[in-house]
Design a protein around this motif. Structure first.
Motif: not given
Length: 145
Positions: A11, A84, A101, A104, A114, A118
Motif C-alpha cells: 500500500s 508500491v 497510502l 492519500k 490514490d 488504497y
C-alpha cells in the motif's frame, strides 16, 4: 500474520506513478523486480525463509499465477505491485508505506489513482499470501495454478 504485513507492504505510492503492459515480457520483468522489492521486507522475507522458498522462486511462481488470473484482476495486481515497490527500494517499512497510502486514499482531495491503490491493497495482500501459502503447502514448489 503475513497477510497483514503484505497488506501493509503493498500500500504505497499512487498508481499513476507506474504502469505495466498486460502479459508482455517487459511487464513480467517489472513485476518480478517489484515482487523482489516487496519481499525484501523482513516479515515476508522471513516467512519465505521459514518455508524454504527463495525470493526468485516465489516471484517466478507469482508471475505464473498472475498469468492464470483474469486479465483485469492480474493487471490490478501488477499495477499495484509496481506502484508500491519504490517505497521498499527506498528502505521504508511496510507500515510506513501503508500509512501513507491510507492517508492519500482517504483524503478529500484523493486522486483516482490514490483511491484505487488504497482499495487494491487488501486484494494484493491476499494474493501474495495465497502464493506463499500454496508454495509452503507444496514443499516450497510452485503449485499448479
Amino acid at each position: 500474520m503475513i497477510r497483514s504485513i503484505l497488506v501493509l507492504g503493498v500500500s504505497a505510492l499512487a498508481l499513476s506513478a507506474c504502469g505495466s503492459g498486460g502479459g508482455g515480457g517487459g511487464g513480467n520483468s517489472d513485476v518480478k523486480k517489484a515482487c523482489a522489492s516487496i519481499m525484501s521486507d523482513p516479515e515476508p522475507a522471513g516467512e519465505l525463509a521459514e518455508n524454504d522458498v527463495s525470493v526468485d522462486g516465489f516471484c517466478d511462481c507469482l508471475t505464473g499465477q498472475l498469468a492464470e488470473m483474469p486479465d483485469a484482476d492480474a493487471e490490478r495486481m501488477r499495477t499495484t505491485m509496481i506502484a508500491v515497490a519504490p517505497g521498499f527500494e527506498e528502505g521504508r517499512s511496510g507500515q510506513e508505506i501503508y500509512s501513507e497510502l491510507r492517508e492519500k486514499g482517504q483524503a478529500d482531495d484523493a486522486t483516482p489513482a490514490d483511491v484505487e491503490a488504497y482499495e487494491n491493497m487488501d486484494d494484493l495482500g491476499e494474493f501474495l499470501e495465497d502464493v506463499i501459502d500454496g508454495m509452503a503447502s507444496n514443499g516450497g514448489a510452485c503449485p499448479a495454478a
